[in-house]
Design a protein around this motif. Sequence first.
Motif, PDB file in Angstrom:
ATOM      1  N   LYS A  33     -10.289   0.598   0.440  1.00  0.00           N
ATOM      2  CA  LYS A  33      -9.806   1.917   0.817  1.00  0.00           C
ATOM      3  C   LYS A  33     -11.099   2.642   1.742  1.00  0.00           C
ATOM      4  O   LYS A  33     -10.675   3.254   2.664  1.00  0.00           O
ATOM      5  CB  LYS A  33      -9.518   2.655  -0.373  1.00  0.00           C
ATOM      6  CG  LYS A  33      -8.296   2.321  -0.985  1.00  0.00           C
ATOM      7  CD  LYS A  33      -7.968   3.299  -2.242  1.00  0.00           C
ATOM      8  CE  LYS A  33      -9.033   3.691  -3.241  1.00  0.00           C
ATOM      9  NZ  LYS A  33      -9.562   2.572  -4.030  1.00  0.00           N
TER      10      LYS A  33
ATOM     11  N   LEU B  92       0.488   4.883   0.461  1.00  0.00           N
ATOM     12  CA  LEU B  92       0.223   3.570   0.988  1.00  0.00           C
ATOM     13  C   LEU B  92      -0.736   2.482  -0.065  1.00  0.00           C
ATOM     14  O   LEU B  92      -1.391   3.567  -0.639  1.00  0.00           O
ATOM     15  CB  LEU B  92      -0.507   3.224   2.279  1.00  0.00           C
ATOM     16  CG  LEU B  92       0.263   4.242   3.388  1.00  0.00           C
ATOM     17  CD1 LEU B  92      -0.555   4.266   4.793  1.00  0.00           C
ATOM     18  CD2 LEU B  92       1.682   3.435   3.749  1.00  0.00           C
TER      19      LEU B  92
ATOM     20  N   ILE C 269      -2.264  -3.206   4.767  1.00  0.00           N
ATOM     21  CA  ILE C 269      -1.808  -1.742   4.209  1.00  0.00           C
ATOM     22  C   ILE C 269      -0.333  -1.900   4.084  1.00  0.00           C
ATOM     23  O   ILE C 269       0.394  -2.089   5.053  1.00  0.00           O
ATOM     24  CB  ILE C 269      -2.077  -0.636   5.363  1.00  0.00           C
ATOM     25  CG1 ILE C 269      -3.672  -0.701   5.396  1.00  0.00           C
ATOM     26  CG2 ILE C 269      -1.657   0.691   4.622  1.00  0.00           C
ATOM     27  CD1 ILE C 269      -4.579  -0.457   4.323  1.00  0.00           C
TER      28      ILE C 269
ATOM     29  N   VAL D  10      -3.466  -0.574  -0.498  1.00  0.00           N
ATOM     30  CA  VAL D  10      -4.292  -1.986   0.241  1.00  0.00           C
ATOM     31  C   VAL D  10      -3.853  -3.207  -1.034  1.00  0.00           C
ATOM     32  O   VAL D  10      -4.143  -3.042  -2.034  1.00  0.00           O
ATOM     33  CB  VAL D  10      -5.575  -1.827  -0.068  1.00  0.00           C
ATOM     34  CG1 VAL D  10      -6.427  -2.884   0.894  1.00  0.00           C
ATOM     35  CG2 VAL D  10      -6.167  -0.448   0.749  1.00  0.00           C
TER      36      VAL D  10
ATOM     37  N   ALA E 272      -5.237  -5.308   8.939  1.00  0.00           N
ATOM     38  CA  ALA E 272      -4.517  -4.079   8.462  1.00  0.00           C
ATOM     39  C   ALA E 272      -3.925  -3.181   9.681  1.00  0.00           C
ATOM     40  O   ALA E 272      -4.720  -2.914  10.781  1.00  0.00           O
ATOM     41  CB  ALA E 272      -5.256  -3.372   7.457  1.00  0.00           C
TER      42      ALA E 272
ATOM     43  N   ILE F 158      -2.134   0.735  10.337  1.00  0.00           N
ATOM     44  CA  ILE F 158      -1.745   2.090   9.814  1.00  0.00           C
ATOM     45  C   ILE F 158      -1.533   3.203  10.878  1.00  0.00           C
ATOM     46  O   ILE F 158      -2.149   2.989  11.930  1.00  0.00           O
ATOM     47  CB  ILE F 158      -2.819   2.514   8.658  1.00  0.00           C
ATOM     48  CG1 ILE F 158      -2.203   3.893   8.257  1.00  0.00           C
ATOM     49  CG2 ILE F 158      -3.919   3.122   9.639  1.00  0.00           C
ATOM     50  CD1 ILE F 158      -2.978   4.133   6.922  1.00  0.00           C
TER      51      ILE F 158
ATOM     52  N   LEU G 163      -3.565   7.166  -0.034  1.00  0.00           N
ATOM     53  CA  LEU G 163      -4.165   5.645   0.032  1.00  0.00           C
ATOM     54  C   LEU G 163      -4.611   5.225  -1.321  1.00  0.00           C
ATOM     55  O   LEU G 163      -5.541   5.892  -1.964  1.00  0.00           O
ATOM     56  CB  LEU G 163      -5.140   5.575   1.119  1.00  0.00           C
ATOM     57  CG  LEU G 163      -5.556   3.911   1.220  1.00  0.00           C
ATOM     58  CD1 LEU G 163      -4.576   3.141   1.710  1.00  0.00           C
ATOM     59  CD2 LEU G 163      -6.722   4.137   2.343  1.00  0.00           C
TER      60      LEU G 163
END
Length: 232
Positions: A51, A219, A226, A221, A31, A33, A43
């Motif tokens: 998360k 965003l 992400i 998951v 991931a 971000i 999120l």
Amino acid sequence: MSNQRRPILSVRNLHRNYPSGGSILHVMKGADIDIYPGEMVGLVGPSGSGKSTLLHAAGLLEKPNAGEVYINGKESLKLSDYERTSIRRASIGMVYQFHHLLKEFSALDNVVIPQLVAGKSRSYAEKEATRLLTLMGLAERTHHRPSQMSGGEQQRVAICRAIANNPQLLLADEPTGNLDPATSGAVFQALMRLVRQEKVAALIATHNMALTQYMDRVLTVQDGLIIPYRPN
């Protein structure tokens, strides 16, 4: 990249695995971000998607299996426990689904105590706590203990506590998830006003899709990564 556009938080190639019934559960699979100064990022994703795992890594509370976490451009995972704690104290505020207030202390003291731990004077800490509690509509509750306040009021105190040391980054994990819909909306509006006024960058994990309309970006998951959230 100029300092003005340097992310407060950058996560790169984050991997996090957990043992699960004799096998390995891969929650984060590389991931990435970036969260920039002053923006409010949502999120979203189902329970178990990762998360909370991302927030714990971003908040330097949990070490991933691989990857890098930069706070203000500084790679933080290779630092000592003491150094990571110092960064959390100076730069990061955390809000959880459950407020975790100190029940024997007043709302004011719950917001004062983390400031004292950070080395601020009692007089400064009380003035700042009073300012934040007033901004959150709790001027009449400063001397109430948690048991004397509603769930929404307690969560607003927890938000003040998270902001009290002027963090550059606020990480919130389902901050309204334990509240009824009406209270949830009121608490989130108060959180949003405080984040905007204090110019804090915020990453907020939530199941409440109604709240995402107020975010600068949303965003999600997906498969351990992400990606931008796109409603169906």
